[in-house]
Design a protein around this motif. Structure first.
Motif, PDB file in Angstrom:
ATOM      1  N   THR A 149      18.999  28.797  -4.556  1.00  0.00           N
ATOM      2  CA  THR A 149      18.133  29.273  -3.473  1.00  0.00           C
ATOM      3  C   THR A 149      18.069  28.313  -2.294  1.00  0.00           C
ATOM      4  OG1 THR A 149      16.175  28.285  -4.514  1.00  0.00           O
ATOM      5  CG2 THR A 149      16.704  30.567  -5.087  1.00  0.00           C
ATOM      6  N   GLY A 150      18.857  27.256  -2.355  1.00  0.00           N
ATOM      7  CA  GLY A 150      18.882  26.326  -1.242  1.00  0.00           C
ATOM      8  C   GLY A 150      17.633  25.478  -1.110  1.00  0.00           C
ATOM      9  N   GLY A 151      17.022  25.125  -2.211  1.00  0.00           N
ATOM     10  CA  GLY A 151      15.901  24.192  -2.169  1.00  0.00           C
ATOM     11  C   GLY A 151      14.573  24.709  -2.685  1.00  0.00           C
ATOM     12  N   LYS A 152      14.520  25.961  -3.114  1.00  0.00           N
ATOM     13  CA  LYS A 152      13.261  26.495  -3.663  1.00  0.00           C
ATOM     14  C   LYS A 152      13.112  26.065  -5.123  1.00  0.00           C
ATOM     15  CE  LYS A 152      13.059  30.582  -0.684  1.00  0.00           C
ATOM     16  NZ  LYS A 152      12.968  32.066  -0.648  1.00  0.00           N
ATOM     17  N   ARG A 153      11.858  26.066  -5.598  1.00  0.00           N
ATOM     18  CA  ARG A 153      11.571  25.590  -6.945  1.00  0.00           C
ATOM     19  C   ARG A 153      10.771  26.618  -7.742  1.00  0.00           C
ATOM     20  NH1 ARG A 153      11.418  20.965  -3.748  1.00  0.00           N
ATOM     21  NH2 ARG A 153      12.481  19.128  -4.632  1.00  0.00           N
ATOM     22  N   ILE A 154      11.032  26.657  -9.044  1.00  0.00           N
ATOM     23  CA  ILE A 154      10.221  27.482  -9.942  1.00  0.00           C
ATOM     24  C   ILE A 154       8.943  26.735 -10.292  1.00  0.00           C
ATOM     25  CG2 ILE A 154      10.121  28.606 -12.204  1.00  0.00           C
ATOM     26  CD1 ILE A 154      13.158  28.812 -12.132  1.00  0.00           C
ATOM     27  N   PHE A 155       9.104  25.454 -10.628  1.00  0.00           N
ATOM     28  CA  PHE A 155       7.979  24.607 -10.999  1.00  0.00           C
ATOM     29  C   PHE A 155       7.690  23.621  -9.873  1.00  0.00           C
ATOM     30  CE2 PHE A 155      10.458  25.582 -14.865  1.00  0.00           C
ATOM     31  CZ  PHE A 155       9.516  26.327 -15.562  1.00  0.00           C
ATOM     32  N   LEU A 156       6.458  23.187  -9.775  1.00  0.00           N
ATOM     33  CA  LEU A 156       6.108  22.186  -8.773  1.00  0.00           C
ATOM     34  C   LEU A 156       6.898  20.910  -8.997  1.00  0.00           C
ATOM     35  CD1 LEU A 156       2.220  22.665  -8.643  1.00  0.00           C
ATOM     36  CD2 LEU A 156       3.932  23.519  -7.025  1.00  0.00           C
ATOM     37  N   MET A 157       7.154  20.609 -10.261  1.00  0.00           N
ATOM     38  CA  MET A 157       7.969  19.454 -10.628  1.00  0.00           C
ATOM     39  C   MET A 157       8.463  19.674 -12.058  1.00  0.00           C
ATOM     40  SD  MET A 157       6.900  15.391 -10.647  1.00  0.00           S
ATOM     41  CE  MET A 157       6.370  15.486  -8.937  1.00  0.00           C
ATOM     42  N   SER A 158       9.646  19.179 -12.344  1.00  0.00           N
ATOM     43  CA  SER A 158      10.151  19.271 -13.715  1.00  0.00           C
ATOM     44  C   SER A 158      10.436  17.859 -14.226  1.00  0.00           C
ATOM     45  CB  SER A 158      11.422  20.133 -13.776  1.00  0.00           C
ATOM     46  OG  SER A 158      12.499  19.502 -13.109  1.00  0.00           O
ATOM     47  N   PRO A 159      10.393  17.665 -15.558  1.00  0.00           N
ATOM     48  CA  PRO A 159      10.088  18.611 -16.622  1.00  0.00           C
ATOM     49  C   PRO A 159       8.709  19.253 -16.468  1.00  0.00           C
ATOM     50  CG  PRO A 159      10.992  16.585 -17.530  1.00  0.00           C
ATOM     51  CD  PRO A 159      10.693  16.316 -16.097  1.00  0.00           C
ATOM     52  N   VAL A 160       8.470  20.305 -17.224  1.00  0.00           N
ATOM     53  CA  VAL A 160       7.320  21.166 -17.001  1.00  0.00           C
ATOM     54  C   VAL A 160       5.980  20.454 -17.198  1.00  0.00           C
ATOM     55  CG1 VAL A 160       7.199  22.042 -19.364  1.00  0.00           C
ATOM     56  CG2 VAL A 160       6.469  23.502 -17.440  1.00  0.00           C
TER      57      VAL A 160
ATOM     58  N   VAL B  63      16.569  22.687 -16.740  1.00  0.00           N
ATOM     59  CA  VAL B  63      17.778  23.463 -16.447  1.00  0.00           C
ATOM     60  C   VAL B  63      17.483  24.571 -15.443  1.00  0.00           C
ATOM     61  CG1 VAL B  63      19.512  25.003 -17.431  1.00  0.00           C
ATOM     62  CG2 VAL B  63      18.829  22.949 -18.682  1.00  0.00           C
ATOM     63  N   LEU B  64      16.399  25.313 -15.663  1.00  0.00           N
ATOM     64  CA  LEU B  64      16.025  26.396 -14.752  1.00  0.00           C
ATOM     65  C   LEU B  64      15.711  25.873 -13.356  1.00  0.00           C
ATOM     66  CD1 LEU B  64      13.731  28.680 -16.965  1.00  0.00           C
ATOM     67  CD2 LEU B  64      16.069  29.129 -16.228  1.00  0.00           C
ATOM     68  N   GLN B  65      15.025  24.741 -13.309  1.00  0.00           N
ATOM     69  CA  GLN B  65      14.677  24.155 -12.013  1.00  0.00           C
ATOM     70  C   GLN B  65      15.919  23.791 -11.208  1.00  0.00           C
ATOM     71  OE1 GLN B  65      11.802  24.109 -10.565  1.00  0.00           O
ATOM     72  NE2 GLN B  65      11.097  22.065  -9.966  1.00  0.00           N
ATOM     73  N   VAL B  66      16.881  23.163 -11.879  1.00  0.00           N
ATOM     74  CA  VAL B  66      18.105  22.737 -11.199  1.00  0.00           C
ATOM     75  C   VAL B  66      18.913  23.948 -10.734  1.00  0.00           C
ATOM     76  CG1 VAL B  66      20.332  21.593 -11.523  1.00  0.00           C
ATOM     77  CG2 VAL B  66      18.251  20.544 -12.432  1.00  0.00           C
ATOM     78  N   ILE B  67      19.073  24.940 -11.614  1.00  0.00           N
ATOM     79  CA  ILE B  67      19.850  26.138 -11.262  1.00  0.00           C
ATOM     80  C   ILE B  67      19.196  26.883 -10.103  1.00  0.00           C
ATOM     81  CG2 ILE B  67      20.607  28.418 -12.064  1.00  0.00           C
ATOM     82  CD1 ILE B  67      20.959  27.194 -14.845  1.00  0.00           C
ATOM     83  N   TYR B  68      17.891  27.085 -10.189  1.00  0.00           N
ATOM     84  CA  TYR B  68      17.184  27.835  -9.149  1.00  0.00           C
ATOM     85  C   TYR B  68      17.193  27.075  -7.833  1.00  0.00           C
ATOM     86  CZ  TYR B  68      13.584  30.866  -7.129  1.00  0.00           C
ATOM     87  OH  TYR B  68      12.899  31.755  -6.330  1.00  0.00           O
ATOM     88  N   TYR B  69      17.044  25.763  -7.906  1.00  0.00           N
ATOM     89  CA  TYR B  69      17.042  24.932  -6.699  1.00  0.00           C
ATOM     90  C   TYR B  69      18.374  25.043  -5.951  1.00  0.00           C
ATOM     91  CZ  TYR B  69      16.420  20.769  -3.762  1.00  0.00           C
ATOM     92  OH  TYR B  69      16.314  19.910  -2.689  1.00  0.00           O
ATOM     93  N   LYS B  70      19.463  24.986  -6.695  1.00  0.00           N
ATOM     94  CA  LYS B  70      20.785  25.057  -6.066  1.00  0.00           C
ATOM     95  C   LYS B  70      21.107  26.477  -5.592  1.00  0.00           C
ATOM     96  CE  LYS B  70      22.862  21.160  -8.539  1.00  0.00           C
ATOM     97  NZ  LYS B  70      23.953  20.714  -9.437  1.00  0.00           N
TER      98      LYS B  70
END
Length: 317
Positions: A272-283, A263-270
């Motif tokens: 910030t225009g393509g940036k990621r919290i994790f290198l890949m999700s799921p964690v 969820v965090l990855q998808v929200i942050y990606y949208k």
């Protein structure tokens, strides 16, 4: 205690034999897993037999029928719901095999089925008085009446999809579910005095331990949605019927963490225009990208789940 040990041992034996028989059959019919192209580390796993969930789920159900102290409506409901999820997962896996890609049932089809079954489970809980909810780490309990229906629906949707998302590395989902069901089984006895649900839990533990012989890295078979959807269904059903739904958040913290990471990855990606919290999700894929082996990640998830289960049991005594 002897009842639960024997039920787990028999489930282990049946599951082990089923896995031995099923794996050659799956290879013969070429029921291999189609690996997602963006998970480069898993390329060599392409073609590994899937639908292994058939072995341990059926083994657990057979052992449960042999050792259950009662065959009441709750017992039947638990098995019917868990097996229903297995059949839907099996259909999904068969469609993936037919289309030769990692796409089976449509998302709305899976979601629709989950809502229907969850609604039935919620109605069942309310209709037959299973509306007491235990609060973790306390001796408190609340009869929430009609509100058990929406809580059960949420519990099912969250748990089933969380377990499904966790099934991404060899031994990860099975290794996390084994201590989860062990903890849930003990809590079913301590908090709700439900021997039937406890037997189901310990049969699942035994069956999963046998499956791990074949699924630990490097896996000879994957559980597929056949296994992961059914495990989530059994977990949500037992937790809801025994009043232990809130314990899923604690014992199943690795499942919760998995969903949150997505969820965090998808929200942050949208946002910030393509940036990621994790290198890949799921964690768990993030940890893999950081260089941790599948064995180490699966072991860490197992230990965390075991510790949270022990903590919940200790505070419930």
């Amino acid at each position: 205690m002897k009842l639960y040990l024997w039920s787990a041992l028999v489930a282990f034996a049946i599951s082990f034999l089923f896995c031995l028989s099923l794996i050659p059959l799956l290879r013969k019919i070429k029921a291999g897993q189609n690996i997602l192209s963006y998970v480069k580390e898993h390329k060599e796993k392409s073609g590994t037999p899937t639908m292994g969930g058939l072995a341990f789920i059926l083994a657990a159900c057979i052992a449960t029928c042999l050792f259950s102290p009662a065959f009441d409506r709750r017992f039947i409901a638990v098995l019917v719901i868990g097996l229903s999820y297995m059949l839907v997962g099996l259909l999904d896996d068969l469609l993936k095999k037919k289309h030769k890609e990692n796409l089976g049932l449509k998302a709305y089809q899976k979601f629709g089925f989950q809502c229907i079954v969850a609604g039935f489970a919620g109605w069942f809980s309310y209709r037959f008085g299973a509306t007491v909810l235990f609060l973790p780490f306390t001796s408190l309990s609340f009869d929430i009446g009609f509100w058990m229906i929406p809580l059960t629906v949420f519990c099912f949707l969250a748990t089933v999809n969380a377990v499904n998302l966790t099934d991404g590395l060899d031994g990860l989902a099975a290794g996390s579910c084994a201590p989860f069901f062990a903890g849930l089984g003990v809590l079913s006895l301590l908090r709700s005095k439900d021997e039937v649900s406890a037997v189901v839990c310990f049969c699942l533990v035994g069956a999963l331990l046998a499956y791990l012989v074949f699924n630990s890295p490097k896996a000879s078979v994957f559980m597929g949605d056949t296994g992961s959807l059914s495990l989530g269904g059994f977990a949500a059903t037992i937790a809801s019927f025994t009043g232990n739904a809130l314990y899923i958040l604690v014992i199943g913290v690795v499942f919760v963490f998995t969903v949150i990471s997505v969820v965090l990855q998808v929200i942050y990606y949208k946002a910030t225009g393509g940036k990621r919290i994790f290198l890949m999700s799921p964690v768990h894929h993030h940890f893999q990208q950081k260089g941790y082996s599948e064995s180490k990640i699966a072991y860490a998830y197992f230990v965390i789940t075991l510790l949270t289960a022990v903590l919940c049991i200790a505070t419930a005594l």
